[in-house]
Design an enzyme around this catalytic site. Structure first.
Site, PDB file in Angstrom:
ATOM      1  N   ASP A  18       0.890  -1.303   0.013  1.00 13.31           N
ATOM      2  CA  ASP A  18      -0.201   0.039   0.038  1.00 13.31           C
ATOM      3  C   ASP A  18       0.734   1.174   0.002  1.00 13.31           C
ATOM      4  O   ASP A  18       1.972   1.240   0.627  1.00 13.31           O
ATOM      5  CB  ASP A  18      -1.066  -0.076   1.106  1.00 13.31           C
ATOM      6  CG  ASP A  18      -2.071   0.948   1.102  1.00 13.31           C
ATOM      7  OD1 ASP A  18      -2.320   1.370  -0.214  1.00 13.31           O
ATOM      8  OD2 ASP A  18      -2.684   1.288   2.120  1.00 13.31           O
ATOM      9  N   ASN A  72     -11.087  -2.858  -4.979  1.00 10.85           N
ATOM     10  CA  ASN A  72     -10.451  -1.764  -5.807  1.00 10.85           C
ATOM     11  C   ASN A  72     -11.092  -1.337  -7.182  1.00 10.85           C
ATOM     12  O   ASN A  72     -10.654  -0.526  -7.723  1.00 10.85           O
ATOM     13  CB  ASN A  72      -8.833  -2.175  -6.155  1.00 10.85           C
ATOM     14  CG  ASN A  72      -7.886  -2.065  -4.858  1.00 10.85           C
ATOM     15  OD1 ASN A  72      -7.034  -2.865  -4.622  1.00 10.85           O
ATOM     16  ND2 ASN A  72      -8.249  -1.175  -4.011  1.00 10.85           N
TER      17      ASN A  72
HETATM   18  C1  IPE Z   1      -5.478  -2.707  -0.023  1.00 16.29           C
HETATM   19  O1  IPE Z   1      -4.940  -1.337  -0.313  1.00 16.29           O
HETATM   20  C2  IPE Z   1      -5.276  -3.502  -1.452  1.00 16.29           C
HETATM   21  C3  IPE Z   1      -4.234  -3.553  -2.135  1.00 16.29           C
HETATM   22  C4  IPE Z   1      -3.049  -3.140  -1.513  1.00 16.29           C
HETATM   23  C5  IPE Z   1      -4.107  -3.980  -3.432  1.00 16.29           C
HETATM   24  P1  IPE Z   1      -6.363  -0.247  -0.402  1.00 16.29           P
HETATM   25  O2  IPE Z   1      -5.337   0.906  -0.406  1.00 16.29           O
HETATM   26  O3  IPE Z   1      -7.196  -0.741  -1.687  1.00 16.29           O
HETATM   27  O4  IPE Z   1      -6.924  -0.570   0.910  1.00 16.29           O
HETATM   28  P2  IPE Z   1      -7.984   0.616   1.792  1.00 16.29           P
HETATM   29  O5  IPE Z   1      -8.915   0.966   0.926  1.00 16.29           O
HETATM   30  O6  IPE Z   1      -7.476   1.555   2.204  1.00 16.29           O
HETATM   31  O7  IPE Z   1      -8.183  -0.176   2.882  1.00 16.29           O
HETATM   32  C1  IPE Z   2      -1.759   0.191  -3.328  1.00 24.25           C
HETATM   33  O1  IPE Z   2      -1.512   1.425  -3.301  1.00 24.25           O
HETATM   34  C2  IPE Z   2      -1.770  -0.537  -4.752  1.00 24.25           C
HETATM   35  C3  IPE Z   2      -3.189  -0.788  -4.885  1.00 24.25           C
HETATM   36  C4  IPE Z   2      -4.177  -0.708  -3.973  1.00 24.25           C
HETATM   37  C5  IPE Z   2      -3.588  -1.135  -6.186  1.00 24.25           C
HETATM   38  P1  IPE Z   2      -2.569   2.602  -3.234  1.00 24.25           P
HETATM   39  O2  IPE Z   2      -2.838   3.011  -4.771  1.00 24.25           O
HETATM   40  O3  IPE Z   2      -3.639   2.163  -2.494  1.00 24.25           O
HETATM   41  O4  IPE Z   2      -1.921   3.781  -2.632  1.00 24.25           O
HETATM   42  P2  IPE Z   2      -2.522   4.947  -1.685  1.00 24.25           P
HETATM   43  O5  IPE Z   2      -3.054   4.191  -0.400  1.00 24.25           O
HETATM   44  O6  IPE Z   2      -3.571   5.413  -2.511  1.00 24.25           O
HETATM   45  O7  IPE Z   2      -1.195   5.674  -1.246  1.00 24.25           O
HETATM   46 MG    MG Z   3      -4.228   2.371  -0.593  1.00 20.72          MG
END
Ligand code: IPE
Ligand code: IPE
Ligand code: MG
Length: 249
Positions: free
Chosen positions: A23, A71
């Site tokens: 993340d 997502n």
């Molecule tokens: C969790 O990250 C899923 C992945 C890293 C693929 P998110 O960024 O989607 O999680 P939330 O929505 O903040 O809980």
């Molecule tokens: C994790 O990074 C990757 C996916 C969930 C695909 P994020 O895209 O959630 O990054 P932040 O949390 O917005 O920084």
């Molecule tokens: Mg995230």
């Protein structure tokens, strides 16, 4: 307390299976006034280095959360960029990983992926199925609740009268792989976000503020060192553990 160093000691308690919630890609890009998707690109580059490092230090299983069932709620542009990256990865990186003897797996809902991606996933898994190096699993369109539900439904179709841990495990993603010893989440949040609910039942959790694209091999060493200082009791008392599994005072 055991002192921590930057190198991983030769230790029997190296986690067999590490899972990572990668993340923080979006925030990494935002900090640099770049579009979010460039954070994903950078994150993917980092991932390949991490797989090599894990293989090199002797981790047997690495499972990463790349795209959750939730997502899909993101802007369409970002979703299609992520799917494109995943396809590019399958097209460009799989041969190399196969040559390095890695076994690749993909978990999650297959039917929501495009036919082309689905075919590539199947080819990849077949190609690398008998490899004996690290097992590298990518969770795409994966949700822990959905994983449990599909497992129960598949099991019911076999006509069993009772759901048991053993027969359910057969249908749960990675049910036959070693359990996750260490779960790492980068990016500062302390939650599972519907990752592997069953498989994480007894994992050690390691949360770090470091954003995924900034998470280096050295950061992984630190996570492993933290894991090695934990006392894993699995319900027993500390005194019941053999001395080598007790946490040093
Ligand atoms: C969790 O990250 C899923 C992945 C890293 C693929 P998110 O960024 O989607 O999680 P939330 O929505 O903040 O809980
Ligand atoms: C994790 O990074 C990757 C996916 C969930 C695909 P994020 O895209 O959630 O990054 P932040 O949390 O917005 O920084
Ligand atoms: Mg995230």
């Amino acid at each position: 307390m055991k002192s921590t160093t930057q190198t991983i000691p030769e230790h029997t308690s190296l986690p067999r299976h590490i899972a990572i919630i990668m993340d923080g890609n979006g925030r990494w890009a935002k900090k640099r006034f770049m579009p979010r998707v460039l954070g994903h690109k950078k994150g993917l580059d980092r991932l390949f280095e991490m797989v090599d490092y894990c293989h090199q230090i002797g981790i047997r299983n690495l499972t990463v959360f790349a795209f959750s069932t939730e997502n899909w709620r993101r802007p369409e542009e970002e979703v299609s960029f992520l799917m494109g990256l995943f396809m590019k990865m399958l097209q460009e990186k799989v041969r190399g990983m196969h040559q390095k003897n890695y076994r690749l797996k993909v978990i999650g809902y297959r039917h929501r992926l495009s036919t082309q991606v689905r075919e590539l996933v199947e080819e990849t898994e077949q190609l690398t199925a008998n490899n004996t190096g690290i097992t590298f699993t990518i969770a795409v369109d994966y949700g822990g609740r959905q994983d449990l539900l599909q497992a129960v439904n598949q099991l019911l179709q076999t006509g069993v009268k009772e759901v048991t841990e053993d027969n359910l495990r057969e249908y749960i993603a990675l049910g036959n792989e070693p359990e996750v010893d260490l779960l790492i989440r980068t990016g500062g949040e302390s939650r599972i976000s519907n990752f592997m609910l069953w498989q994480l039942a007894y994992s050690e959790f390691y949360f770090t503020d470091t954003l995924w694209p900034d998470f280096t091999d050295k950061h992984l060493d630190e996570a492993i060192q933290s894991f090695q200082l934990r006392e894993r009791r699995f319900g027993r008392t500390g005194e019941q553990l053999p001395p080598e599994e007790q946490r040093p005072d």
